[in-house]
Design an enzyme around this catalytic site. Structure first.
Site, PDB file in Angstrom:
ATOM      1  CB  SER A 171      -0.936  -0.043   1.214  1.00 14.78           C
ATOM      2  OG  SER A 171      -1.937   0.932   1.107  1.00 14.78           O
ATOM      3  CB  CYS A 172       0.018   4.758   0.212  1.00 12.85           C
ATOM      4  SG  CYS A 172      -0.772   5.040   1.804  1.00 12.85           S
ATOM      5  CD  GLU A 173       5.817   8.705   2.408  1.00 10.53           C
ATOM      6  OE1 GLU A 173       6.007   9.535   3.314  1.00 10.53           O
ATOM      7  OE2 GLU A 173       5.994   8.959   1.196  1.00 10.53           O
ATOM      8  CG  ASP A 174       0.532   8.419   5.029  1.00 14.54           C
ATOM      9  OD1 ASP A 174       1.695   8.766   5.324  1.00 14.54           O
ATOM     10  OD2 ASP A 174      -0.340   9.223   4.663  1.00 14.54           O
ATOM     11  NE  ARG A 175      -0.748  -1.828   6.111  1.00 17.67           N
ATOM     12  CZ  ARG A 175      -1.588  -2.694   5.565  1.00 17.67           C
ATOM     13  NH1 ARG A 175      -2.444  -2.286   4.642  1.00 17.67           N
ATOM     14  NH2 ARG A 175      -1.589  -3.951   5.927  1.00 17.67           N
TER      15      ARG A 175
END
Length: 545
Positions: free
Chosen positions: A336-340
């Site tokens: 998933s994304c960087e914040d994941r």
């Protein structure tokens, strides 16, 4: 199972004469098919089940997990359920018109035959399908995940549940709702979808569409967020993610990913240590996680972050149990994304601290253990708050919601495990008022619930067993005495009061409730005694601002 006799003959006027082909035709074709078996196929078992199905006029035929490379052309005409999952099938024969449920997951199918007109459930995940035939109007559920499908045919109005995760879809199908009362949940995660059709808004607000990990354009995301935030929005709930769905699945050796966090003069020794862990479960994804972590906002902007990660990695190298736990926590973080990745880092730091507490790091520092417990309690409450917030949003990336509460309240709630920055707070849907309300709720619940929570916390119990062995033994004896003397009557009284005496499910639930209440009472009393003694000795206090 009935014995199979290939020379068996049916009495005249049997039901077999009313279905397509005669009894002998079926048996002859199946016996011929059995003789063509490839090494490893259990066609003898398959034929036995086929004949039993025909003899008993059964409506279910289960030929799963027999390593079959093909099926006979003439299946029993009366069946309504066919399960041929977990074989080596590359195609299916003509299907009986009576069929309502087809299970053919985990095969090698590249195409499907014409689907029966009464089919209600189609489960063909984990195949090699590139397209689908026309779908019957009767279809209610369909799982086509983990295939190679590029586009979908028209979806039946009756379709309630669709799972199409991990395909090559470039667009969503058209949605026509009108006055159709069907509540739908459709999963299109991890495809190649770049835009959302306006027809998605035709779905009812009870419906859910999952489109995480797709390369949605920023314009599409902004437009959808603006539209779904409108007070008069009555469309479906849409789950998305800030990931573009294009994560690189390549990874470098684990030792290389680890040593990159250390100063040059330590890298040789570190590399030698971590080479030994290359083949542990989830080692590859952990390597990818470390590389993704180095590109987060915190890694770029937070002073001392690299040193913090290096110190954590040293602890992992010294503990197989902690390493196993951490590898598992990080397993999905790169999908998933960087914040994941940032949220996973938070969870990994929690895992470390709880592990250290359970292993005795705070045995002689009750104040520090209380502080750690308080932080874990606050994080649990924030997760509850985030979960409730997700339910109110129509266009939601759950990861951003959970991370937003932790990141934006990290300083006020003294959350040492939370990163102080996140990349996509703007799409979280979490407002300043949400944060104020969350902080107040955490403090209120902490005031009223923390000591009860702490008295049941696993790491605290581990400390008590090591450092207060006599008191712990007395508490356990008290608990078992209650189980022997009071438990049955308390459960019976509770069932009688609710009018559920004799109900097995209610008895299990009542028993669990009585057990929780008993443990709460006993462990709370023990906790109060020990904390009163320890905190008076070192001047610490139970309540904390």
């Amino acid at each position: 199972m009935l014995p199979i006799n290939n020379n068996f003959s049916l009495p005249q006027n049997s039901f077999y004469n009313t279905i397509s082909g005669t009894y002998a035709d079926y048996f002859s074709a199946w016996d011929k098919w059995e003789k063509q078996a490839l090494p490893g196929e259990e066609r003898d078992e398959a034929v036995s089940r086929l004949k039993e199905c025909l003899i008993n006029n059964s409506d279910e035929l289960r030929l799963d997990r027999l390593n079959l490379s093909s099926l006979p052309d003439n299946l029993p005409a009366q069946i309504t359920l066919l399960n041929v999952s977990y074989n080596q099938l590359t195609n299916l024969p003509e299907l009986p018109v009576t069929l309502k449920k087809l299970y053919s997951a985990s095969n090698k199918l590249s195409e499907l035959p014409v689907l029966p007109p009464a089919l209600e459930s189609l489960q063909v995940q984990h195949n090699e399908l590139e397209n689908l035939p026309a779908l019957p109007d009767s279809l209610l559920t369909m799982n086509i995940s983990y295939n190679e499908i590029v586009s979908l045919p028209s979806l039946p109005q009756a379709l309630k549940n669709l799972r199409a995760t991990r395909n090559f879809l470039t667009e969503l199908p058209a949605f026509s709702e009108g006055n159709n009362p069907v509540v739908r949940e459709y999963f299109f995660d991890r495809n190649q979808i770049s835009h959302i059709p306006e027809s998605i808004l035709n779905l009812r607000n009870e419906c859910s569409i999952h489109i995480s990990d797709n390369p949605l354009s920023s314009h599409a995301l902004q437009a959808l967020q603006r539209l779904t935030s409108s007070p008069d929005y009555h469309g479906p709930r849409i789950y998305f993610s800030m990931s573009d769905g294009q994560q690189n699945t390549l990874h470098r050796p684990l030792a290389d990913a680890v040593t990159a966090w250390f100063p040059e003069n330590k890298q040789s020794d570190v590399s030698q240590i971590w080479h030994a862990f290359e083949h542990e479960e989830h080692a590859n994804t952990f390597s990818a996680f470390l590389d993704r972590l180095s590109d987060t906002v915190s890694a770029r902007n937070t002073s001392g972050f690299r040193e913090q990660v290096a110190a954590w990695l040293e602890k992992l190298s010294a503990s197989a149990e902690l390493r196993q736990q951490s590898f598992a926590v990080a397993a999905d973080a790169t999908e998933s994304c960087e914040d994941r990745v940032a949220l996973t880092w938070n969870n990994l730091r929690k895992t470390l601290l709880v592990h250290q507490a359970s292993e005795g790091l705070f045995d002689n520092d009750t104040g520090a253990l209380l502080s750690l417990g308080r932080e874990m309690f606050r994080l649990e409450i924030l997760e509850d708050i985030a979960r409730d917030k997700v339910r109110t949003l129509h266009f939601v990336d759950e990861i951003e919601v959970y991370l937003a509460f932790q990141t934006m309240l990290a300083e006020k709630l003294q959350l040492s495990t939370a990163v102080k920055e996140m990349r996509f707070y703007g799409v979280s849907g979490v407002t300043a008022n949400d944060l104020r309300t969350a902080e107040a709720m955490v403090r209120s619940r902490e005031e009223n619930e923390f000591t009860d929570w702490f008295s049941l916390w696993g790491p605290w119990h581990a400390v008590l067993k090591r450092t207060e062995a006599d008191r712990w033994a007395q508490a356990e004896e008290q608990k078992y005495e209650m189980l022997e003397n009071e438990y049955p009557q308390r459960v019976a009284d509770r069932l009688k009061a609710s009018g559920l005496s004799g109900d097995a499910d209610a008895e299990r639930e009542a028993g669990a409730q009585v057990m929780r209440e008993t443990e709460q009472q006993i462990y709370r009393q023990l906790t109060d005694e020990v904390l009163a003694l320890r905190l008076s000795e070192n001047g610490s206090q139970l309540h904390h601002s």
